[in-house]
Design an enzyme around this catalytic site. Sequence first.
Site, PDB file in Angstrom:
ATOM      1  N   ARG A  19      -3.157   5.847  -4.030  1.00 42.63           N
ATOM      2  CA  ARG A  19      -3.257   4.634  -4.820  1.00 42.63           C
ATOM      3  C   ARG A  19      -4.481   4.610  -5.729  1.00 42.63           C
ATOM      4  O   ARG A  19      -4.383   4.219  -6.894  1.00 42.63           O
ATOM      5  CB  ARG A  19      -3.243   3.404  -3.895  1.00 42.63           C
ATOM      6  CG  ARG A  19      -1.824   3.020  -3.425  1.00 42.63           C
ATOM      7  CD  ARG A  19      -1.843   2.425  -2.045  1.00 42.63           C
ATOM      8  NE  ARG A  19      -2.234   3.433  -1.057  1.00 42.63           N
ATOM      9  CZ  ARG A  19      -1.379   4.316  -0.519  1.00 42.63           C
ATOM     10  NH1 ARG A  19      -0.115   4.290  -0.872  1.00 42.63           N
ATOM     11  NH2 ARG A  19      -1.789   5.206   0.374  1.00 42.63           N
ATOM     12  N   ARG A  50      -6.195   7.155  -6.973  1.00 38.49           N
ATOM     13  CA  ARG A  50      -6.049   8.110  -8.064  1.00 38.49           C
ATOM     14  C   ARG A  50      -5.005   7.651  -9.076  1.00 38.49           C
ATOM     15  O   ARG A  50      -5.262   7.638 -10.290  1.00 38.49           O
ATOM     16  CB  ARG A  50      -5.677   9.488  -7.523  1.00 38.49           C
ATOM     17  CG  ARG A  50      -5.459  10.493  -8.649  1.00 38.49           C
ATOM     18  CD  ARG A  50      -5.088  11.874  -8.164  1.00 38.49           C
ATOM     19  NE  ARG A  50      -4.859  12.752  -9.304  1.00 38.49           N
ATOM     20  CZ  ARG A  50      -4.527  14.039  -9.201  1.00 38.49           C
ATOM     21  NH1 ARG A  50      -4.409  14.600  -8.009  1.00 38.49           N
ATOM     22  NH2 ARG A  50      -4.331  14.761 -10.298  1.00 38.49           N
ATOM     23  N   ARG A  87     -15.004   8.691  -5.404  1.00 39.31           N
ATOM     24  CA  ARG A  87     -14.477   8.432  -4.058  1.00 39.31           C
ATOM     25  C   ARG A  87     -15.170   9.435  -3.139  1.00 39.31           C
ATOM     26  O   ARG A  87     -14.870  10.630  -3.178  1.00 39.31           O
ATOM     27  CB  ARG A  87     -12.961   8.627  -4.056  1.00 39.31           C
ATOM     28  CG  ARG A  87     -12.247   8.263  -2.759  1.00 39.31           C
ATOM     29  CD  ARG A  87     -10.749   8.430  -2.958  1.00 39.31           C
ATOM     30  NE  ARG A  87      -9.991   8.217  -1.752  1.00 39.31           N
ATOM     31  CZ  ARG A  87      -9.443   7.046  -1.392  1.00 39.31           C
ATOM     32  NH1 ARG A  87      -9.624   5.993  -2.166  1.00 39.31           N
ATOM     33  NH2 ARG A  87      -8.747   6.934  -0.288  1.00 39.31           N
ATOM     34  N   HIS A  94     -15.044  -0.524   0.093  1.00 41.38           N
ATOM     35  CA  HIS A  94     -13.882  -0.190  -0.726  1.00 41.38           C
ATOM     36  C   HIS A  94     -13.568  -1.390  -1.632  1.00 41.38           C
ATOM     37  O   HIS A  94     -12.561  -2.079  -1.465  1.00 41.38           O
ATOM     38  CB  HIS A  94     -12.683   0.133   0.168  1.00 41.38           C
ATOM     39  CG  HIS A  94     -11.577   0.870  -0.530  1.00 41.38           C
ATOM     40  ND1 HIS A  94     -11.603   1.183  -1.869  1.00 41.38           N
ATOM     41  CD2 HIS A  94     -10.381   1.339  -0.068  1.00 41.38           C
ATOM     42  CE1 HIS A  94     -10.502   1.827  -2.201  1.00 41.38           C
ATOM     43  NE2 HIS A  94      -9.741   1.936  -1.137  1.00 41.38           N
ATOM     44  N   GLN A 135     -10.060  -1.971  -3.552  1.00 44.40           N
ATOM     45  CA  GLN A 135      -8.942  -2.403  -2.714  1.00 44.40           C
ATOM     46  C   GLN A 135      -8.950  -3.919  -2.536  1.00 44.40           C
ATOM     47  O   GLN A 135      -7.911  -4.575  -2.611  1.00 44.40           O
ATOM     48  CB  GLN A 135      -9.021  -1.731  -1.342  1.00 44.40           C
ATOM     49  CG  GLN A 135      -7.942  -2.187  -0.365  1.00 44.40           C
ATOM     50  CD  GLN A 135      -6.545  -1.862  -0.851  1.00 44.40           C
ATOM     51  OE1 GLN A 135      -6.258  -0.715  -1.174  1.00 44.40           O
ATOM     52  NE2 GLN A 135      -5.675  -2.862  -0.933  1.00 44.40           N
ATOM     53  N   ASP A 186      -5.747  -2.195   8.823  1.00 46.02           N
ATOM     54  CA  ASP A 186      -5.948  -0.948   8.099  1.00 46.02           C
ATOM     55  C   ASP A 186      -5.855   0.184   9.115  1.00 46.02           C
ATOM     56  O   ASP A 186      -5.651  -0.053  10.310  1.00 46.02           O
ATOM     57  CB  ASP A 186      -7.319  -0.977   7.411  1.00 46.02           C
ATOM     58  CG  ASP A 186      -7.575   0.235   6.529  1.00 46.02           C
ATOM     59  OD1 ASP A 186      -6.604   0.887   6.105  1.00 46.02           O
ATOM     60  OD2 ASP A 186      -8.754   0.542   6.264  1.00 46.02           O
ATOM     61  N   HIS A 225      -1.867  -4.709   3.960  1.00 45.92           N
ATOM     62  CA  HIS A 225      -2.334  -3.414   4.477  1.00 45.92           C
ATOM     63  C   HIS A 225      -2.591  -2.527   3.274  1.00 45.92           C
ATOM     64  O   HIS A 225      -1.749  -2.418   2.378  1.00 45.92           O
ATOM     65  CB  HIS A 225      -1.273  -2.787   5.384  1.00 45.92           C
ATOM     66  CG  HIS A 225      -1.750  -1.610   6.189  1.00 45.92           C
ATOM     67  ND1 HIS A 225      -2.257  -0.471   5.611  1.00 45.92           N
ATOM     68  CD2 HIS A 225      -1.787  -1.397   7.536  1.00 45.92           C
ATOM     69  CE1 HIS A 225      -2.590   0.400   6.565  1.00 45.92           C
ATOM     70  NE2 HIS A 225      -2.324  -0.154   7.742  1.00 45.92           N
ATOM     71  N   CYS A 226      -3.746  -1.846   3.226  1.00 47.70           N
ATOM     72  CA  CYS A 226      -4.095  -1.066   2.031  1.00 47.70           C
ATOM     73  C   CYS A 226      -3.303   0.235   1.914  1.00 47.70           C
ATOM     74  O   CYS A 226      -3.312   0.863   0.858  1.00 47.70           O
ATOM     75  CB  CYS A 226      -5.590  -0.803   1.987  1.00 47.70           C
ATOM     76  SG  CYS A 226      -6.210   0.306   3.266  1.00 47.70           S
ATOM     77  N   LEU A 227      -2.642   0.663   2.982  1.00 49.46           N
ATOM     78  CA  LEU A 227      -1.809   1.863   2.999  1.00 49.46           C
ATOM     79  C   LEU A 227      -2.679   3.125   2.906  1.00 49.46           C
ATOM     80  O   LEU A 227      -3.785   3.074   2.367  1.00 49.46           O
ATOM     81  CB  LEU A 227      -0.766   1.839   1.878  1.00 49.46           C
ATOM     82  CG  LEU A 227       0.136   0.606   1.841  1.00 49.46           C
ATOM     83  CD1 LEU A 227       1.110   0.706   0.660  1.00 49.46           C
ATOM     84  CD2 LEU A 227       0.898   0.414   3.135  1.00 49.46           C
ATOM     85  N   ARG A 269      -3.410  -2.681  -7.304  1.00 50.24           N
ATOM     86  CA  ARG A 269      -4.537  -1.755  -7.413  1.00 50.24           C
ATOM     87  C   ARG A 269      -4.701  -1.321  -8.873  1.00 50.24           C
ATOM     88  O   ARG A 269      -5.830  -1.166  -9.360  1.00 50.24           O
ATOM     89  CB  ARG A 269      -4.315  -0.519  -6.530  1.00 50.24           C
ATOM     90  CG  ARG A 269      -4.423  -0.755  -5.034  1.00 50.24           C
ATOM     91  CD  ARG A 269      -5.835  -1.092  -4.613  1.00 50.24           C
ATOM     92  NE  ARG A 269      -6.794  -0.124  -5.108  1.00 50.24           N
ATOM     93  CZ  ARG A 269      -7.078   1.029  -4.509  1.00 50.24           C
ATOM     94  NH1 ARG A 269      -6.451   1.366  -3.378  1.00 50.24           N
ATOM     95  NH2 ARG A 269      -7.984   1.851  -5.014  1.00 50.24           N
TER      96      ARG A 269
END
Length: 354
Positions: free
Chosen positions: A92, A94, A141, A168, A171, A263, A302-304, A330
């Site tokens: 996500r 990138r 990152r 983060h 996010q 998360d 949930h950020c995955l 995002r």
Amino acid sequence: MLFNVRNFVNVAKLTGIRKQLLRQFWSGPPAQMSVHLKGRDLLTLQNYTADELKHLLWMASDLKQRIKHKGEYLPLMQGKSLAMIFEKRSTRTRLSAETGFALLGGHPSFLTTQDIHLGINESLTDTARVLSRMTNAVLARVYKHNDLDLMAKEATIPVINGLSDLYHPLQILADYLTLQEHYGGLNGLTITWIGDGNNVLHSIMTSAAKLGMHLRIATPRGFEPDLRITKITEQNSKEYGTKLLLTTDPLEAADSANVLVTDTWISMGQEEEKKERLKAFKGYQITMQTAKYAASNWTFLHCLPRKPEEVDDEVFYSPQSLVFQEAENRKWTIMAVMVSLLTDYSPQLQKPTF
């Protein structure tokens, strides 16, 4: 985890002053705006005021409306380039950065550990100074947040945290945009975090109160958020008049929550701790039983990527789950950050309610 808050804040202030002077030297005085973010870094949401956070979310809403829904072309990044340094793999972060920057007419350059070794083949200081002469911004990152601090200190262009061991921020901006779209505002919402005291939680903790949101946190013993960030959160909660709960009981945390969030329990670099962590987090899976304790209008974030032990399929794929809208946002929030830090563009859309 070693982290000196006072030194971090001082470095951030000095860096901001340095970049402001350089920007004025080349471009003259900044335009008179109620919120002016051009030339700033984004390393942590703690360094952003309530009005500045709202401005970024307003910008994201504006870009999403004009580009996605109205089909407009806004080449706000035309002639600009973005250095993307990724020590950790990503889907996500990138995709949102690359496609978003390109959609605005800019040129993103993706650099992995095979292309650039921060502080190994070349010092962080030299890397920051070289990138400052070749690109307009850096999105990094990284494993160590201290690396971002040093890059920001040495760079003369904005440095953006694409993820570190401590925060983060990108996010959480996406999370807030998603909640604003769903609820029509953020003020008064109760966010419940059930899981690890990690970088994603830290970014919520350092920003939620500024937007009027209450926070209830459940983590197992030994996996609490960083104590220094907890102290900052307590100060923010007191200043903005919001409620804060820290507990080890997931159901207590879920009580009356509007938003249930979790998360990964095992972040990149913690793979050797998997067995220990799975044992410690037993009982922390978010299920419909958890949701029974939440408010009737509860939603799930949930950020995955997600693993079934963190949240079961019934919740993850339920109508209350906003995870895929959250993932899309995002892109719009990172575009908002780029536009805000690199241009004088002001949102044309009427300011949303926060």
